[in-house]
Write a protein that holds these residues in place. Sequence first.
Motif, PDB file in Angstrom:
ATOM      1  N   GLY A   1     119.955  24.293 -55.803  1.00  0.00           N
ATOM      2  CA  GLY A   1     119.616  25.737 -55.120  1.00  0.00           C
ATOM      3  C   GLY A   1     119.034  26.330 -56.233  1.00  0.00           C
ATOM      4  N   LEU A   2     118.485  26.029 -57.376  1.00  0.00           N
ATOM      5  CA  LEU A   2     117.609  26.707 -58.496  1.00  0.00           C
ATOM      6  C   LEU A   2     116.385  26.814 -58.117  1.00  0.00           C
ATOM      7  N   GLU A   3     115.918  27.969 -58.724  1.00  0.00           N
ATOM      8  CA  GLU A   3     114.746  28.436 -58.349  1.00  0.00           C
ATOM      9  C   GLU A   3     114.135  29.013 -59.789  1.00  0.00           C
ATOM     10  N   GLY A   4     112.608  28.490 -60.234  1.00  0.00           N
ATOM     11  CA  GLY A   4     112.286  28.966 -61.264  1.00  0.00           C
ATOM     12  C   GLY A   4     111.239  27.901 -61.676  1.00  0.00           C
TER      13      GLY A   4
ATOM     14  N   ASN B   1     115.539  21.291 -55.248  1.00  0.00           N
ATOM     15  CA  ASN B   1     115.676  22.494 -55.612  1.00  0.00           C
ATOM     16  C   ASN B   1     114.418  23.447 -55.315  1.00  0.00           C
ATOM     17  N   SER B   2     114.127  24.524 -55.909  1.00  0.00           N
ATOM     18  CA  SER B   2     112.936  25.301 -55.705  1.00  0.00           C
ATOM     19  C   SER B   2     112.168  25.465 -56.862  1.00  0.00           C
TER      20      SER B   2
ATOM     21  N   ILE C   1     114.952  29.904 -65.122  1.00  0.00           N
ATOM     22  CA  ILE C   1     115.592  29.958 -63.900  1.00  0.00           C
ATOM     23  C   ILE C   1     115.856  31.411 -63.379  1.00  0.00           C
ATOM     24  N   THR C   2     115.289  31.592 -62.187  1.00  0.00           N
ATOM     25  CA  THR C   2     115.434  33.016 -61.734  1.00  0.00           C
ATOM     26  C   THR C   2     116.323  33.070 -60.726  1.00  0.00           C
ATOM     27  N   ARG C   3     116.895  31.831 -60.130  1.00  0.00           N
ATOM     28  CA  ARG C   3     118.063  32.096 -59.097  1.00  0.00           C
ATOM     29  C   ARG C   3     118.901  30.552 -59.425  1.00  0.00           C
ATOM     30  N   ASP C   4     120.346  31.082 -59.546  1.00  0.00           N
ATOM     31  CA  ASP C   4     121.288  29.952 -59.618  1.00  0.00           C
ATOM     32  C   ASP C   4     122.359  30.424 -58.745  1.00  0.00           C
ATOM     33  N   PRO C   5     122.508  29.834 -57.223  1.00  0.00           N
ATOM     34  CA  PRO C   5     123.362  30.659 -56.581  1.00  0.00           C
ATOM     35  C   PRO C   5     124.751  29.872 -56.790  1.00  0.00           C
TER      36      PRO C   5
END
Length: 139
Positions: free
Chosen positions: A85-88, A108-109, A44-48
């Motif tokens: 809002g997770l990215e990865g 999510n993304s 997971i590269t983004r966890d806002p």
Amino acid sequence: MVNLSSFSSIHFLFYSLVISLSSTVICGGIETDHEALLKIKSLITRDPYGALTSWNDSLHLCDWSHVYCGKRHRRVTYINLSSQGLEGSLYPHVGNLSFLRTLSLGNNSFQGAIPQEVGHLYRLRQLYLYQNKFKRVLR
């Protein structure tokens, strides 16, 4: 003639062995779940919103946010990370969550391919992947 004291000793040893093996299997299983979730977190590269903040060694994984465990085996049965809002990307170790019944990652993304290992989750009944950026893999 059976000597009761030796018969009781044999029973005691047998039940001790069974209990020891059972606890090893249960602990090994929860350790597998723990490792799989940390591997998933690692991609997971983004966890806002900090959805994965509790995913660490300070708490038992059944107390982590968005992770739910069964009462009987204390294994991960449900993960709800929708709309965080997770990215990865999704790690293939998700296939090691052998008690997983519901995986909710919608809105999510996430990107990349959906790991084949998801198909090995024979207890999985609900899979929510809508509104992500997974790519189709043609074979």
